[in-house]
Scaffold this active site. Sequence first.
Site, mmCIF file in Angstrom:
data_model
loop_
_atom_site.group_PDB
_atom_site.id
_atom_site.type_symbol
_atom_site.label_atom_id
_atom_site.label_comp_id
_atom_site.label_asym_id
_atom_site.label_seq_id
_atom_site.Cartn_x
_atom_site.Cartn_y
_atom_site.Cartn_z
ATOM 1 N N LYS A 19 0.840 -1.207 0.000
ATOM 2 C CA LYS A 19 0.000 0.000 0.000
ATOM 3 C C LYS A 19 0.871 1.253 0.000
ATOM 4 C CE LYS A 19 -0.126 -0.438 5.003
ATOM 5 N NZ LYS A 19 -0.858 -1.000 6.138
ATOM 6 N N ARG A 33 -9.971 -0.412 15.090
ATOM 7 C CA ARG A 33 -9.684 0.478 13.965
ATOM 8 C C ARG A 33 -10.559 0.066 12.783
ATOM 9 N NH1 ARG A 33 -3.858 0.861 10.915
ATOM 10 N NH2 ARG A 33 -4.506 -1.256 10.349
ATOM 11 N N TYR A 88 17.359 30.357 5.575
ATOM 12 C CA TYR A 88 16.280 31.174 6.144
ATOM 13 C C TYR A 88 16.525 31.472 7.611
ATOM 14 C CZ TYR A 88 13.141 30.828 2.122
ATOM 15 O OH TYR A 88 12.577 30.937 0.880
ATOM 16 N N MET A 110 12.130 24.677 1.101
ATOM 17 C CA MET A 110 11.173 23.857 0.348
ATOM 18 C C MET A 110 11.859 22.923 -0.647
ATOM 19 S SD MET A 110 7.947 24.995 -2.022
ATOM 20 C CE MET A 110 7.116 25.907 -0.727
HETATM 21 C C1 LIG Z 1 -0.035 -1.886 6.733
HETATM 22 C C2 LIG Z 1 -0.552 -3.169 7.210
HETATM 23 C C3 LIG Z 1 0.305 -4.248 7.411
HETATM 24 C C4 LIG Z 1 1.814 -4.125 7.320
HETATM 25 O O1 LIG Z 1 2.277 -3.645 8.560
HETATM 26 P P1 LIG Z 1 3.812 -3.318 8.854
HETATM 27 O O2 LIG Z 1 3.805 -2.852 10.265
HETATM 28 O O3 LIG Z 1 4.199 -2.254 7.901
HETATM 29 O O4 LIG Z 1 4.580 -4.576 8.649
HETATM 30 C C5 LIG Z 1 -0.253 -5.473 7.742
HETATM 31 N N1 LIG Z 1 -1.595 -5.602 7.910
HETATM 32 C C6 LIG Z 1 -2.443 -4.573 7.769
HETATM 33 C C7 LIG Z 1 -3.887 -4.777 7.973
HETATM 34 C C8 LIG Z 1 -1.962 -3.314 7.432
HETATM 35 O O5 LIG Z 1 -2.804 -2.288 7.300
#
Ligand SMILES: *Cc1c(COP(=O)(O)O)cnc(C)c1O
Length: 347
Positions: free
Chosen positions: A40, A134, A250, A298
């Site tokens: 992701k 969550r 800056y 920046m």
């Molecule tokens: C992002 C995520 C992971 C990976 O977690 P890491 O701590 O980056 O290894 C695994 N499971 C779910 C549901 C996630 O959202």
Amino acid sequence: MPPEQPAAALRLDLDLDALQHNWRSLDRMSGSARAGAAIKANGYGLGSQRVAQALHAAGCRDFFVAHWCEAADLGDAIAPAALAVFHGPLTEADCAFALATGVRPVINSIPQARRWNAAGGGRCDLMVDTGMNRLGLPLGDLADESIAQLEIEVLHSHLACADEESPLNDLQQQRWSEVRTRIPHRRAALANSAGIALGAQFHGDLTRPGLSLYGGIPRPELEGVIRQVAQPAAAVLQVRDIAAGEGVGYNSQFVAPRAMRIGTIAVGYADGYLRCWSGIGSAANKASPLPVLGRVSMDLTILDLSAAPETCEGDWVTIDYDLPRAASLTGLSQYELLTLLGRRFAR
Ligand SMILES: *Cc1c(COP(=O)(O)O)cnc(C)c1O
């Protein structure tokens, strides 16, 4: 002929060998479970297509993204059937995309289960919330008829405190084990990167590492195992000699205590090299350390070239970005440090 693409002045070098080494190490540490990969957020900022291809070549066969658009962004980098989407089907269009492509939705709630069943259903994953509060089906909703209708490939839960010693780890593990006996499924998964280090009871059939694939070290058990993958590098745009007493950048946050040679590089907070690096970051020319002077701006950062006075315009320097060390210096998390790195980095 269109003009040639101008050369980049900012690069994120990826060590794909280290990425593959990290996946193999996590797969081995997962025991009889197979390691998948969370890719992701554009592969934690490194480029999801390249990351997915390299991990597939290493043997990874299960991939996870958060958003449906991330599944579309992957193009044909991996087989759609090897991919699941954590956020689940929010709309009928999401269901239609899943059915048309074969990408699996991760069902997180009764409304999502009903939506998926109404669209025709089929193979999907189920995320059960065992204590993080969550995203995922509450335990009290497990008996709903819409859940019984699901054809579950992977039964997931997710650990809230895997990177620390917490009684919640064992509690979540017990609840997940109990759910495994109640809900039919093909495979079960609980552990993220840190969870893999918690031991065999946390492994199930599949693990879901993300951070540690990309060089992050959330627990001491992973030190000495996980290698750095992402190395930022920037071009030197200008070199100058300044006199004692002159201010730099800056608000003249740095004032030269002596005559100095300094250099300006092509990275700034717009690239995710945030102002928290002001005065504490460093880069290197070969082995010579080049501390950041004054404020990060920046698009530009100024370095002390005292240790490498031969540095000239057009040279490249590497930016110190060892994730555990960078996190302790800046107070940013290792996750933030990776996913911050912006679009101007040539990957
Ligand atoms: C992002 C995520 C992971 C990976 O977690 P890491 O701590 O980056 O290894 C695994 N499971 C779910 C549901 C996630 O959202």
